[in-house]
Design a protein around this motif. Sequence first.
Motif, PDB file in Angstrom:
ATOM      1  N   CYS A 119       0.774  -1.226  -0.079  1.00 42.64           N
ATOM      2  CA  CYS A 119      -0.089  -0.003   0.012  1.00 42.64           C
ATOM      3  C   CYS A 119       1.002   1.195  -0.190  1.00 42.64           C
ATOM      4  N   LYS A 120       2.072   1.123  -0.659  1.00 39.75           N
ATOM      5  CA  LYS A 120       3.213   2.170  -0.657  1.00 39.75           C
ATOM      6  C   LYS A 120       2.614   3.194  -1.554  1.00 39.75           C
ATOM      7  N   GLN A 121       2.665   4.632  -1.087  1.00 37.73           N
ATOM      8  CA  GLN A 121       2.241   5.651  -1.736  1.00 37.73           C
ATOM      9  C   GLN A 121       3.084   6.839  -1.775  1.00 37.73           C
ATOM     10  N   PRO A 122       3.185   7.805  -2.655  1.00 37.86           N
ATOM     11  CA  PRO A 122       3.618   9.105  -2.449  1.00 37.86           C
ATOM     12  C   PRO A 122       3.175   9.782  -1.321  1.00 37.86           C
ATOM     13  N   ALA A 123       4.055  10.616  -0.573  1.00 38.32           N
ATOM     14  CA  ALA A 123       3.746  11.419   0.510  1.00 38.32           C
ATOM     15  C   ALA A 123       4.398  12.796   0.550  1.00 38.32           C
ATOM     16  N   ASP A 124       3.417  13.930   0.988  1.00 33.83           N
ATOM     17  CA  ASP A 124       3.876  15.126   0.909  1.00 33.83           C
ATOM     18  C   ASP A 124       4.366  15.455   2.408  1.00 33.83           C
ATOM     19  N   LEU A 125       5.460  16.111   2.303  1.00 31.35           N
ATOM     20  CA  LEU A 125       6.399  16.430   3.502  1.00 31.35           C
ATOM     21  C   LEU A 125       5.998  18.033   3.883  1.00 31.35           C
ATOM     22  N   ASN A 126       5.679  18.276   4.938  1.00 34.34           N
ATOM     23  CA  ASN A 126       5.217  19.579   5.524  1.00 34.34           C
ATOM     24  C   ASN A 126       6.479  20.385   6.008  1.00 34.34           C
ATOM     25  N   TRP A 163      19.756  17.256   3.912  1.00 36.85           N
ATOM     26  CA  TRP A 163      19.396  15.892   3.068  1.00 36.85           C
ATOM     27  C   TRP A 163      17.997  16.466   2.540  1.00 36.85           C
ATOM     28  N   ALA A 164      17.071  17.505   2.640  1.00 38.71           N
ATOM     29  CA  ALA A 164      16.129  17.740   2.123  1.00 38.71           C
ATOM     30  C   ALA A 164      16.118  18.399   0.905  1.00 38.71           C
ATOM     31  N   LYS A 165      16.790  17.824  -0.182  1.00 29.80           N
ATOM     32  CA  LYS A 165      17.072  18.481  -1.630  1.00 29.80           C
ATOM     33  C   LYS A 165      15.846  18.924  -2.106  1.00 29.80           C
ATOM     34  N   ILE A 225      12.597  16.368  -3.568  1.00 28.35           N
ATOM     35  CA  ILE A 225      12.896  14.853  -3.125  1.00 28.35           C
ATOM     36  C   ILE A 225      11.307  14.258  -3.158  1.00 28.35           C
ATOM     37  N   LYS A 226      11.451  12.759  -3.270  1.00 28.01           N
ATOM     38  CA  LYS A 226      10.284  12.232  -3.201  1.00 28.01           C
ATOM     39  C   LYS A 226      10.174  11.248  -1.796  1.00 28.01           C
ATOM     40  N   THR A 227       9.262  11.298  -1.110  1.00 24.65           N
ATOM     41  CA  THR A 227       9.127  10.335   0.020  1.00 24.65           C
ATOM     42  C   THR A 227       7.879   9.746   0.089  1.00 24.65           C
ATOM     43  N   TYR A 228       7.698   8.646   0.894  1.00 19.90           N
ATOM     44  CA  TYR A 228       6.844   7.802   0.600  1.00 19.90           C
ATOM     45  C   TYR A 228       5.863   7.307   2.110  1.00 19.90           C
ATOM     46  N   LEU A 262      15.060   8.658   1.869  1.00 16.30           N
ATOM     47  CA  LEU A 262      15.021   8.952   0.445  1.00 16.30           C
ATOM     48  C   LEU A 262      15.091   7.540  -0.412  1.00 16.30           C
ATOM     49  N   ARG A 263      15.214   6.469   0.141  1.00 12.48           N
ATOM     50  CA  ARG A 263      15.131   5.269  -0.807  1.00 12.48           C
ATOM     51  C   ARG A 263      13.777   4.597  -0.787  1.00 12.48           C
ATOM     52  N   GLY A 264      12.807   5.658   0.228  1.00 16.41           N
ATOM     53  CA  GLY A 264      11.683   4.908   0.212  1.00 16.41           C
ATOM     54  C   GLY A 264      11.281   3.493   0.996  1.00 16.41           C
ATOM     55  N   ILE A 265      12.341   3.308   1.896  1.00 13.09           N
ATOM     56  CA  ILE A 265      12.138   2.201   2.887  1.00 13.09           C
ATOM     57  C   ILE A 265      11.562   2.653   4.215  1.00 13.09           C
TER      58      ILE A 265
END
Length: 570
Positions: free
Chosen positions: A464-471, A481-483, A486-489, A552-555
């Motif tokens: 059920c992994k999906q992209p997530a928005d970071l506040n 590290w917040a380049k 960036i994509k987070t999940y 960053l690797r989505g783990i």
Amino acid sequence: MPKLKKTDPVERILLRQNKITEKALQEIKANHLHSGKYLGKTLVDHGYVHAQVLLATLSEELNIPVLNSEDFLKDDLPIPDLNIPEAFLKEKVIFPLRLEDDALTIVAFDPFDYYTIENLRISLDKEIKIALAPEQVILEAIETHYGGGSSVMDRMVGKVQDDDLHSLDNDDENTEHIRDMASEAPVIKLVNHIISEAIEKRASDIHLEPFADDLILRYRIDGMLHEFEAPPKKLNSAITTRIKIMAKLDISERRLPQDGRINLKILGKEIDMRVSTLPTLYGESVVLRILDRSNLRVDLEHLGFPKHQLEQLLVLINKPYGKLLVTGPTGSGKTTTLYAALDKINTPEKKIITIEDPVEYQMRGINQIHVKPQIGLTFASGLRSIVRQDPDVIMVGEIRDPETAEIAIQAALTGHLVFSTVHTNDAAGAITRLLDMGIENFLISSALLGVLAQRLVRVICEECKQPADLNPGLLKEMGSWAKQGIKTYQGKGCKHCSFTGFRGRAGIYELLIVDETIRGLILAKANAQTIRKAARKAGMHVLRDDGWKKVLRGITTVEEILRVTVGDQQ
């Protein structure tokens, strides 16, 4: 009396697969245990074979799948327009799961009930496909989707007579009555159900906690506690007594804590359980730590180490002598890492001895000692004796006191490779902890090879992994590290992860190598912050650095890293 037929398919399959013996079948006949219906149920009810073992064997033989309770969590159940009476489903222990065109898949406990299968085929004019599931899982699904929704727990509790419970929570005069209750089938099945559910849900611990008005049941899954349906408070004494009997504890002692161990084979797995009882205001609290040998990962390459850190660690554990410390809070995977390191260097040329409290997993070729303070076998006294056994490698489960710390350091200085653990927040803190224990700085600088700090973070469920928005606040926590872009999940939550969004755990690590610079700081009795800065300048990545890499690797998620690490490690 109905006799077992020599051509009974269950008997034939289990004998061929060595899941039951001829002697067991003779016992069933001699004791008139078989009712003449389904032999598999007789074998399960009387403990000759576990339900999951039976189903797994039949599944392999008949090439049909085995389902668990999660497979019944569907919004489109029950199937409309089938008009199968609930009483019929319960009597035959079958459940209609899926209808595709003209094929109906039913879940059954007895796949050899040909009469019922043929009856359904003719009356519904459908092709019938079969899947397997435990009897209790099928009955629970029927209750949930067809009946009033009563659970397995409700039905089990309902079998315990109220007049047997009138005074269970009184004190000593009822010990024999409680023992009798704990030895009866409903309580035995209830305890087995609690343990089986925990294992099926991948729990590491079971917590049974009595309070004023109720009993709370919680499972620790992926490091977090989750509350589940619990038996009523009135059964607390009977359940606790049953667990004590299984762990060979004193059932008459309710005023003092006790510790024991249970060995079981459940769901086809060899399971060890550490049992701890603690007298509280409203009764005895019980915690069972589940030690599943099949889930023990003793391969360093699969624990989540970054490549460079893994290479450095392999160099350290292959040194001829010196000391390696692993640090972190309880439940951070320190023992697993040490077992993996020992397994990597466990060869016939090396004698390895461990002293632990307790020995969690037994490893072939390694001499393991369980400390027993009540008879004088402590870490310190045991360690003195270990050194006289001519070992090459020593593992001390935990350094708790100055005496143990000093003996371990001396062992490292006299030609032994010593592994151990301490409880500190980071790698640099372990050095100051040894200094605080009174160990001379020159001894530490000479003996210490490195310190590994670690934590366990929950892994995002792949289903059920999906992209997530970071506040902005979370982005600020990530610092450099917040380049951009960036994509987070995150995990949305599904039946595979019990709707938590996480399934499994991985480690994040911080490895401090004691080089000449760090040795100089130890001799100067520098504080932890100064040592950490010097180590980072030399290339050490702190826990959060490794954590952000895994984000960053989505783990895992940013929130997980913030949950298990402290802010001054940025």
